[in-house]
Design a protein around this motif. Structure first.
Motif, short mmCIF file in Angstrom:
data_model
loop_
_atom_site.label_atom_id
_atom_site.label_comp_id
_atom_site.label_asym_id
_atom_site.label_seq_id
_atom_site.Cartn_x
_atom_site.Cartn_y
_atom_site.Cartn_z
N GLU A 81 0.85 -1.19 0.00
CA GLU A 81 0.00 0.00 0.00
C GLU A 81 0.89 1.25 0.00
OE1 GLU A 81 -3.31 0.40 -0.19
OE2 GLU A 81 -3.48 -1.77 -0.50
N ARG A 82 0.62 2.14 -0.90
CA ARG A 82 1.43 3.35 -1.04
C ARG A 82 1.46 4.16 0.27
NH1 ARG A 82 0.72 7.62 -6.04
NH2 ARG A 82 2.68 8.71 -5.71
N ALA A 83 0.35 4.21 0.96
CA ALA A 83 0.26 4.99 2.19
C ALA A 83 1.12 4.41 3.31
CB ALA A 83 -1.20 5.08 2.65
N ALA A 84 1.42 3.11 3.23
CA ALA A 84 2.22 2.47 4.28
C ALA A 84 3.72 2.73 4.13
CB ALA A 84 1.97 0.97 4.27
N LEU A 85 4.13 3.19 2.96
CA LEU A 85 5.56 3.36 2.69
C LEU A 85 6.04 4.71 3.22
CD1 LEU A 85 5.67 1.93 -0.94
CD2 LEU A 85 6.01 0.74 1.24
N THR A 86 6.95 4.66 4.17
CA THR A 86 7.46 5.88 4.79
C THR A 86 8.77 6.35 4.17
OG1 THR A 86 8.67 4.64 6.48
CG2 THR A 86 6.39 5.29 6.99
N GLN A 87 9.34 5.56 3.28
CA GLN A 87 10.62 5.88 2.65
C GLN A 87 10.52 5.72 1.14
OE1 GLN A 87 13.40 4.24 6.29
NE2 GLN A 87 13.87 3.59 4.25
N HIS A 88 11.45 6.33 0.45
CA HIS A 88 11.53 6.17 -1.00
C HIS A 88 12.27 4.88 -1.34
CE1 HIS A 88 10.48 10.39 -1.01
NE2 HIS A 88 11.60 10.69 -0.39
N ALA A 89 13.27 4.56 -0.54
CA ALA A 89 14.14 3.41 -0.80
C ALA A 89 14.29 2.57 0.47
CB ALA A 89 15.51 3.89 -1.28
N TYR A 90 14.37 1.27 0.27
CA TYR A 90 14.47 0.34 1.39
C TYR A 90 15.66 -0.59 1.21
CZ TYR A 90 9.75 1.74 2.68
OH TYR A 90 8.66 2.46 3.07
N ASN A 91 16.43 -0.73 2.28
CA ASN A 91 17.49 -1.73 2.32
C ASN A 91 16.86 -3.08 2.63
OD1 ASN A 91 19.46 0.28 2.10
ND2 ASN A 91 19.64 0.48 4.32
N LEU A 92 17.46 -4.14 2.10
CA LEU A 92 17.03 -5.50 2.43
C LEU A 92 18.22 -6.28 2.96
CD1 LEU A 92 14.65 -6.44 -0.50
CD2 LEU A 92 14.12 -5.32 1.66
N ILE A 127 34.42 -5.98 -0.81
CA ILE A 127 33.47 -6.48 0.19
C ILE A 127 33.73 -5.87 1.56
CG2 ILE A 127 32.69 -8.55 1.40
CD1 ILE A 127 32.99 -10.03 -1.27
N LEU A 128 34.98 -5.64 1.89
CA LEU A 128 35.29 -5.03 3.19
C LEU A 128 34.75 -3.61 3.31
CD1 LEU A 128 38.91 -6.35 3.79
CD2 LEU A 128 36.82 -7.00 5.03
N ARG A 129 34.43 -2.98 2.20
CA ARG A 129 33.88 -1.61 2.21
C ARG A 129 32.36 -1.61 2.43
NH1 ARG A 129 37.55 2.03 -1.03
NH2 ARG A 129 39.32 0.70 -1.52
N TRP A 130 31.72 -2.75 2.28
CA TRP A 130 30.27 -2.84 2.43
C TRP A 130 29.91 -3.25 3.86
CZ3 TRP A 130 29.19 -6.20 -2.51
CH2 TRP A 130 29.41 -5.43 -3.65
N PRO A 131 28.70 -2.90 4.30
CA PRO A 131 28.31 -3.27 5.67
C PRO A 131 28.05 -4.77 5.81
CG PRO A 131 26.51 -2.15 4.54
CD PRO A 131 27.69 -2.10 3.62
N ASP A 132 28.31 -5.28 7.00
CA ASP A 132 28.02 -6.69 7.29
C ASP A 132 26.52 -6.94 7.38
OD1 ASP A 132 30.70 -7.31 7.32
OD2 ASP A 132 30.86 -7.28 9.50
N VAL A 133 25.79 -5.92 7.79
CA VAL A 133 24.33 -6.04 7.92
C VAL A 133 23.70 -4.77 7.39
CG1 VAL A 133 22.41 -6.26 9.53
CG2 VAL A 133 24.52 -7.54 9.94
N PHE A 134 22.78 -4.91 6.44
CA PHE A 134 21.99 -3.78 5.98
C PHE A 134 20.81 -3.64 6.93
CE2 PHE A 134 22.79 -3.33 1.12
CZ PHE A 134 24.15 -3.34 1.31
N ASP A 135 20.56 -2.44 7.40
CA ASP A 135 19.42 -2.20 8.30
C ASP A 135 18.15 -2.20 7.46
OD1 ASP A 135 17.54 -1.41 10.13
OD2 ASP A 135 18.40 0.58 10.45
N ASP A 136 17.38 -3.26 7.58
CA ASP A 136 16.13 -3.37 6.81
C ASP A 136 14.89 -3.22 7.69
OD1 ASP A 136 16.15 -5.79 8.15
OD2 ASP A 136 15.86 -7.02 6.37
N SER A 137 15.07 -2.57 8.85
CA SER A 137 13.96 -2.43 9.79
C SER A 137 12.79 -1.64 9.20
CB SER A 137 14.43 -1.80 11.11
OG SER A 137 15.03 -0.54 10.87
N ALA A 138 13.05 -0.67 8.35
CA ALA A 138 11.95 0.10 7.74
C ALA A 138 11.13 -0.79 6.80
CB ALA A 138 12.49 1.31 6.99
N ALA A 139 11.79 -1.63 6.02
CA ALA A 139 11.07 -2.54 5.12
C ALA A 139 10.23 -3.53 5.92
CB ALA A 139 12.05 -3.28 4.21
N ARG A 140 10.77 -4.01 7.01
CA ARG A 140 10.03 -4.95 7.85
C ARG A 140 8.80 -4.28 8.47
NH1 ARG A 140 13.15 -9.72 9.35
NH2 ARG A 140 15.13 -9.66 8.24
#
Length: 166
Positions: A81-92, A127-140
């Motif tokens: 639902e468009r209204a549920a989306l609080t961000q433009h982009a989501y990490n997974l 790979i060492l430059r990328w995060p070990d965990v992407f924060d996907d709490s907004a998508a969840r």
């Protein structure tokens, strides 16, 4: 640039822009030249009985998704639902593993598998430059994102594909 343009069109023209940011994606049919495809290639080598050179150090790891979760996430974000989306982009994110974790998982299924590691390679550096965990709490929270494939399920799916290719 595409993400910035999408946000601009959303803010200025009301365009329904939705964007997903993926970590390393594991696929059973990973292209030979892809820098981050080494997990799939290592499993395929193990299934063939070959040795493998990991292009990373044993403790190098990063945030990861399995391809099936990627494709499902695209359908889910488009259906949200468009209204549920609080961000433009989501990490997974699904799981994080190191190259040593990968070797141990492979050896549990192919006990004869052996490999060497390469510290300081271009792949390791990337790979060492990328995060070990992407924060996907907004998508969840916003659209109920949850991966179906954890590390073990992903390795199992990759092994099943590799065995079928032998």
């Amino acid at each position: 640039a595409v993400e910035r343009m999408g946000v601009y069109l959303k803010l200025k023209q009301g365009f329904d822009f939705r964007c997903l940011r993926f970590p390393m994606v594991l696929s059973p049919s990973a292209p030979a030249g892809a820098m981050t495809a080494y997990p799939s290639h290592a499993i395929a080598a193990a299934a063939r009985g070959d040795t493998f050179v990991m292009p990373v150090a044993p403790d190098t790891g990063m945030s990861t998704l399995y391809l099936n979760d990627v494709t499902r996430s695209i359908v889910e974000i488009c259906s949200a639902e468009r209204a549920a989306l609080t961000q433009h982009a989501y990490n997974l994110h699904s799981f994080m593993f190191t190259a040593q974790d990968l070797v141990e998982a492979i050896q549990s299924r192919f006990p004869g598998f052996s490999c060497t590691f390469t510290s300081g390679s271009p792949t390791d550096d990337l790979i060492l430059r990328w995060p070990d965990v992407f924060d996907d709490s907004a998508a969840r929270a916003d659209w109920g994102w949850a991966p179906h494939y954890d590390f073990d399920a992903t390795i199992g799916a990759l092994v099943q594909f590799a065995n079928a290719q032998r």
